[in-house]
Structure formats: structure tokens, C-alpha cells
Design a protein around this motif. Sequence first.
Motif, short mmCIF file in Angstrom:
data_model
loop_
_atom_site.label_atom_id
_atom_site.label_comp_id
_atom_site.label_asym_id
_atom_site.label_seq_id
_atom_site.Cartn_x
_atom_site.Cartn_y
_atom_site.Cartn_z
N UNK A 1 0.82 -1.21 0.00
CA UNK A 1 0.00 0.00 0.00
C UNK A 1 0.85 1.26 0.00
N UNK A 2 1.94 1.26 0.75
CA UNK A 2 2.80 2.44 0.80
C UNK A 2 3.40 2.74 -0.57
N UNK A 3 3.88 1.70 -1.25
CA UNK A 3 4.45 1.89 -2.58
C UNK A 3 3.38 2.35 -3.57
N UNK A 4 2.19 1.78 -3.45
CA UNK A 4 1.11 2.15 -4.37
C UNK A 4 0.75 3.62 -4.22
N UNK A 5 0.63 4.10 -2.98
CA UNK A 5 0.29 5.51 -2.75
C UNK A 5 1.40 6.41 -3.29
N UNK A 6 2.66 6.02 -3.05
CA UNK A 6 3.80 6.81 -3.54
C UNK A 6 3.80 6.88 -5.06
N UNK A 7 3.57 5.74 -5.71
CA UNK A 7 3.56 5.70 -7.17
C UNK A 7 2.38 6.50 -7.73
N UNK A 8 1.25 6.39 -7.09
CA UNK A 8 0.06 7.13 -7.54
C UNK A 8 0.30 8.62 -7.50
N UNK A 9 0.94 9.10 -6.42
CA UNK A 9 1.24 10.53 -6.30
C UNK A 9 2.28 10.95 -7.35
N UNK A 10 3.25 10.09 -7.58
CA UNK A 10 4.28 10.39 -8.60
C UNK A 10 3.64 10.52 -9.98
N UNK A 11 2.75 9.62 -10.31
CA UNK A 11 2.11 9.65 -11.63
C UNK A 11 1.14 10.84 -11.74
N UNK A 12 0.50 11.18 -10.62
CA UNK A 12 -0.38 12.35 -10.64
C UNK A 12 0.43 13.62 -10.91
N UNK A 13 1.58 13.75 -10.26
CA UNK A 13 2.43 14.91 -10.46
C UNK A 13 2.98 14.94 -11.89
N UNK A 14 3.39 13.76 -12.40
CA UNK A 14 3.91 13.70 -13.77
C UNK A 14 2.83 14.11 -14.77
N UNK A 15 1.59 13.70 -14.53
CA UNK A 15 0.48 14.08 -15.41
C UNK A 15 0.22 15.58 -15.33
N UNK A 16 0.31 16.13 -14.11
CA UNK A 16 0.08 17.56 -13.93
C UNK A 16 1.15 18.38 -14.64
N UNK A 17 2.41 17.98 -14.48
CA UNK A 17 3.50 18.71 -15.14
C UNK A 17 3.40 18.59 -16.66
N UNK A 18 2.98 17.44 -17.14
CA UNK A 18 2.81 17.26 -18.57
C UNK A 18 1.72 18.19 -19.11
N UNK A 19 0.63 18.33 -18.35
CA UNK A 19 -0.45 19.21 -18.77
C UNK A 19 0.00 20.66 -18.79
N UNK A 20 0.80 21.06 -17.79
CA UNK A 20 1.33 22.44 -17.77
C UNK A 20 2.23 22.67 -18.97
N UNK A 21 3.07 21.69 -19.30
CA UNK A 21 3.97 21.82 -20.43
C UNK A 21 3.22 21.99 -21.73
N UNK A 22 2.13 21.26 -21.90
CA UNK A 22 1.34 21.35 -23.13
C UNK A 22 0.69 22.73 -23.24
N UNK A 23 0.21 23.24 -22.12
CA UNK A 23 -0.45 24.56 -22.14
C UNK A 23 0.56 25.65 -22.45
N UNK A 24 1.75 25.57 -21.83
CA UNK A 24 2.75 26.61 -22.07
C UNK A 24 3.32 26.53 -23.47
N UNK A 25 3.31 25.30 -24.05
CA UNK A 25 3.83 25.13 -25.40
C UNK A 25 2.87 25.64 -26.44
#
Length: 244
Positions: free
Chosen positions: A220-244
Motif C-alpha cells: 500500500x505504501x508503494x502504491x500511494x507513492x507511485x500514484x502521487x508520482x504519476x499524478x504529479x507527472x500528469x500535472x507537469x505534462x499538462x502544464x507543459x502542453x499549455x505553455x507550449x
Amino acid sequence: GSGMIKAFQPSGSDRYLGFDNPLGKLRHNFKTQASVNLRLREAFQRDHWPVFSACARVLKPGGYFCAWGFGRTQHWVAYGAENAGLAVLDPLIRRVVRRRPKTSLVGERSAQLQQETETWDVARKPGEPTAAATVKRWGTGLMQAVSPDGSRYTNLFEGYERSLKITGHPNEKDLNWMRLLVRIFSPPQSTVLDPYMGSGTTGEAARLEGRCFIGIDSDEKSFVMAKERLRLAHHLSAIGKKSG
């Protein structure tokens, strides 16, 4: 265990599978090594072969299976994949910085040599009679065989030795290496499944390479950590697309 099978999508939904070897490090004890190996092999077959079978079931015909194993356990991974009905291909060899195991010297001799490579087993689910027919029907069956500089890939990889750790997970993989595996073994816009998600490196690699991702982990600890990592990666990707 096999309880993770419930999280999988229906048969034929995924094109690439990638995960780590969940086994811990073997003990270096001449007196008990054989019995330890036997117990580990039995545990591996009991706990992980059902997962391999589930992976084979959901993998599209012609899709690829890619899994890492220790030098002394890698053959269990290959045999498990074969037992699940997959066709085992030539393994990948990656040179790594950290040399293992750290065996002590007795004079100039040791129980074994230091290991500076790691092995990744590769297998493919049988498809149509020919590669062309498999591509036509399923969109799978061929890997990316040419690198960006125009040279052919071989099964020996150098230049991916340094692993940058960002999560603290004990088995975190190098992001650039996982991105390469995703590019080679999964078609663009396909789905990558990792039933041993760990820190989520495969998921981030899939996201960065324009693939969909399904991740599963029993911790469960690893799953929560990975989920947050992927959420952040998705958020940063969305910001990059908007700024581009």
C-alpha cells in the motif's frame, strides 16, 4: 499473489508488460544455499507464476513481456513466462554501475565474481502465423529495432548505467532505461501494464512516451507513492502542453 489478477482488464487489452523481480537477495551460505534456493523457487512458483499466467491472458497476441531478474533467479522468470504460454526471446543485458553481490575476498579468491550487468527476460505472446499478419490484425508483433541515430539495437545496452533515485524505493529503476524499454517493446498509444509497480517508474516512462498505463502493487505504501508520482507527472505534462 493471484489476488492482483482481479485488477486486470479483459483479455486482449494490453500490448506490453514490464516489471521487476519481486524476490529478495539470496544468502551467501555454502551450507544452506541449496535449500534456500529450493524454498525460494517454490515460493516464486506459488506467488508469481499465477501473475505471469494472468499477464499472458490479458496480453494481446504479438504483445511483449519484459521482466528483470537476478542472475541466479532470471531463469525462473523465463521458465515462468514459458509456462504461461509465452515464447521466450533473447534476453537483454544492461551494464550497471553498482556491482553486486559484494562478496568478500579470501586473498585473491572469492566465492563468486562481482556482477556488473543485469538481465531482462523478454517474451512474446504467440500471434498469427506471420509477423505481417499479426501487425495487421492486432497492431503488435514487431519491436522498435532502430535507435534515433539510425543504428540497429542489439541485446547489449550500455550508456544507461547511472540510476538516479528520486523516491527511495529499494528497487527503483532508472527512468531513461524504462523509457527505452517502453519505446522498443510497445507501439505508440498502446497500454503498458506493470503488476509490480513499485515506485511507478514504468508508469512515468509510459506517460512520457505517449502510452497508457495500468499499475498494480500489493504494498500500500508503494502504491500511494507511485500514484502521487504519476499524478504529479500528469500535472507537469499538462502544464507543459499549455505553455507550449
